[in-house]
Design an enzyme around this catalytic site. Structure first.
Site, PDB file in Angstrom:
ATOM      1  N   LYS A 199      60.868  23.052  -3.118  1.00  0.00           N
ATOM      2  CA  LYS A 199      60.930  23.045  -1.641  1.00  0.00           C
ATOM      3  C   LYS A 199      59.534  23.320  -1.072  1.00  0.00           C
ATOM      4  CE  LYS A 199      62.356  27.904  -1.746  1.00  0.00           C
ATOM      5  NZ  LYS A 199      63.532  28.797  -1.707  1.00  0.00           N
ATOM      6  N   TYR A 204      33.033  38.078  14.627  1.00  0.00           N
ATOM      7  CA  TYR A 204      33.813  38.425  15.817  1.00  0.00           C
ATOM      8  C   TYR A 204      34.202  39.904  15.802  1.00  0.00           C
ATOM      9  CZ  TYR A 204      34.734  33.517  17.042  1.00  0.00           C
ATOM     10  OH  TYR A 204      34.626  32.212  17.405  1.00  0.00           O
TER      11      TYR A 204
HETATM   12  C1  LIG Z   1      63.562  29.479  -2.953  1.00  0.00           C
HETATM   13  C2  LIG Z   1      64.797  29.670  -3.714  1.00  0.00           C
HETATM   14  C3  LIG Z   1      64.763  29.827  -5.105  1.00  0.00           C
HETATM   15  C4  LIG Z   1      63.479  29.987  -5.881  1.00  0.00           C
HETATM   16  O1  LIG Z   1      63.074  31.335  -5.768  1.00  0.00           O
HETATM   17  P1  LIG Z   1      61.731  31.884  -6.468  1.00  0.00           P
HETATM   18  O2  LIG Z   1      61.728  33.320  -6.118  1.00  0.00           O
HETATM   19  O3  LIG Z   1      60.613  31.134  -5.822  1.00  0.00           O
HETATM   20  O4  LIG Z   1      61.847  31.603  -7.909  1.00  0.00           O
HETATM   21  C5  LIG Z   1      65.970  29.858  -5.793  1.00  0.00           C
HETATM   22  N1  LIG Z   1      67.154  29.791  -5.137  1.00  0.00           N
HETATM   23  C6  LIG Z   1      67.222  29.677  -3.780  1.00  0.00           C
HETATM   24  C7  LIG Z   1      68.548  29.618  -3.123  1.00  0.00           C
HETATM   25  C8  LIG Z   1      66.049  29.629  -3.033  1.00  0.00           C
HETATM   26  O5  LIG Z   1      66.117  29.537  -1.696  1.00  0.00           O
END
Ligand SMILES: *Cc1c(COP(=O)(O)O)cnc(C)c1O
Length: 378
Positions: free
Chosen positions: A40, A269
């Site tokens: 994702k 800054y």
């Molecule tokens: C993002 C996600 C994962 C992966 O989690 P990590 O901590 O990045 O390994 C797994 N299951 C769900 C439902 C997620 O949203």
């Protein structure tokens, strides 16, 4: 807007072989459970179009994205990179489910929704009836996050009357851990017990529970499918122990100017860094617009070889300044490359200095970098 290597003021190098090795390590650790790959958010900012095919070549057969659009893009890029036949054999799950009515597109592109509510279940069951076809799905039950997934009352209703599930091919009953990166947190065991109790009441299906950190909580948490994301990309899945994952990302930024300060003056800054005496300042061409968090102001580090260079003054939009006084003048000149993430400073270390987590460092990586990918052929 990715830049050519010559023009770019910063280079981002992404090691696809390290990602493949990380997947293999997690898959070996998880066996006999299958290891999926979570890609994702454009593979946590690293570029799904290169990362996902590399993971498929390493052996991943099941992918998770968050949104329908990510799923559509992943289907196209997997087919382009691997050919239709191989790509068609890969399962792609969409975590955000059918919310918003994406049934037509999910079916047309063979994307599998993660059903997060009774409403989702009913919508997907309706789509199955309309097509007189059993549709694949994952069923997400909430065991302690109060985010997505069927809450307890909806689980009760479904257990009392599972008919909506009859038209569906439930590939996995899944849930998600809230505190997997804290092995001693009592919520882990409570969620595990809750998932087992729910599974016993619903029609039998394979189970999926563990994210990256969950894999390291022990065999009881692995069930049939594990869903690592972060650890694939080098983030430590067990923060209290040495990181078993290979580092994936190197971020190097060019020195644009070196300034010799000889009388007291402030840098950047807000005048937050005061040079009291002679000091040498290197200005480097990255800033918060590139994902170098402003919270690293006067806290972050760069490295030239093994030499740590304190980040001084505020991070601005396109520039940061390092105190390079300890370096011989000959070693630091316009065009020299300073490591912001690399062999001496991991993503997790940058995150700690910025007061955040490695996930946010990766997904914030900017679009102005020249990106180069290493390996990815096997
Ligand atoms: C993002 C996600 C994962 C992966 O989690 P990590 O901590 O990045 O390994 C797994 N299951 C769900 C439902 C997620 O949203």
């Amino acid at each position: 807007m990715a830049s050519s290597r010559d023009h770019a003021t910063a280079h981002l190098t992404i090691d696809l072989d390290a990602i493949a090795d990380n997947w293999r390590l997690l898959a070996a650790r998880a066996r006999p459970a299958e290891a999926a790959a979570v890609v994702k958010a454009d593979a946590y900012g690293l570029g799904a179009s290169r990362v996902a095919p590399a993971l498929a070549k390493a052996g991943a057969r099941t992918f998770f994205v968050a949104t329908l659009d990510e799923g559509l893009a992943l289907r196209v890029l997997l087919a382009e990179a691997l050919g239709e036949t191989i790509a068609d054999a890969l399962a792609v799950f969409v975590l955000n489910g059918v919310s918003g009515g994406g049934e037509e597109e999910l079916i047309a592109h063979r994307l599998i929704p993660v059903l997060n509510s009774l409403g989702d279940v009913e919508a997907w069951a309706r789509a199955a009836r309309a097509r007189q076809q059993r549709l694949p799905a994952a069923l997400h039950v909430d065991t302690g996050m109060a985010r997505l997934g069927l809450p307890a009352d909806e689980v009760e209703l479904l257990a009392a009357d599972p008919t909506p599930l009859a038209g569906l091919d439930v590939r996995y009953l899944l849930s998600h851990l809230a505190c997997a990166d804290e092995p001693d947190h009592p919520l882990n065991a409570r969620q595990l017990a809750s998932l087992r109790a729910i599974a016993a009441r619903l029609p039998k299906a394979p189970l999926s529970f563990a994210n990256s950190a969950g894999i390291f909580l022990g065999p009881a948490y692995r069930f049939d499918l594990v869903r690592p994301g972060a650890a694939l990309y080098g983030i430590s899945p067990c923060p209290s122990r040495p990181n078993p994952m290979r580092q994936v990302v190197r971020l190097q930024a060019k020195v644009l100017q070196v300034r010799e300060i000889d009388s007291p003056q402030s840098v950047g800054y807000g005048a937050t860094h005061q040079a009291g005496g002679p000091e040498r300042i290197a200005t480097v061409g990255v800033g918060y617009a590139d994902g170098v968090f402003r919270s690293l102001s006067n806290r972050g580090s760069g490295y030239l070889g093994d030499q740590r260079l304190p980040l001084v003054g505020r991070v601005s939009m396109d520039l940061v300044t390092f105190d390079v006084t300890t370096l011989p003048a000959a070693r630091i000149h316009p065009g020299a490359l300073i490591d912001l993430i690399g062999p001496r400073q991991t993503v997790d270390e940058v995150a700690a200095a910025a007061g955040t987590i490695g996930y946010e460092v990766l997904t914030a990586l900017g679009r102005r970098y020249h990106r180069a990918y290493l390996g990815g052929r096997s």
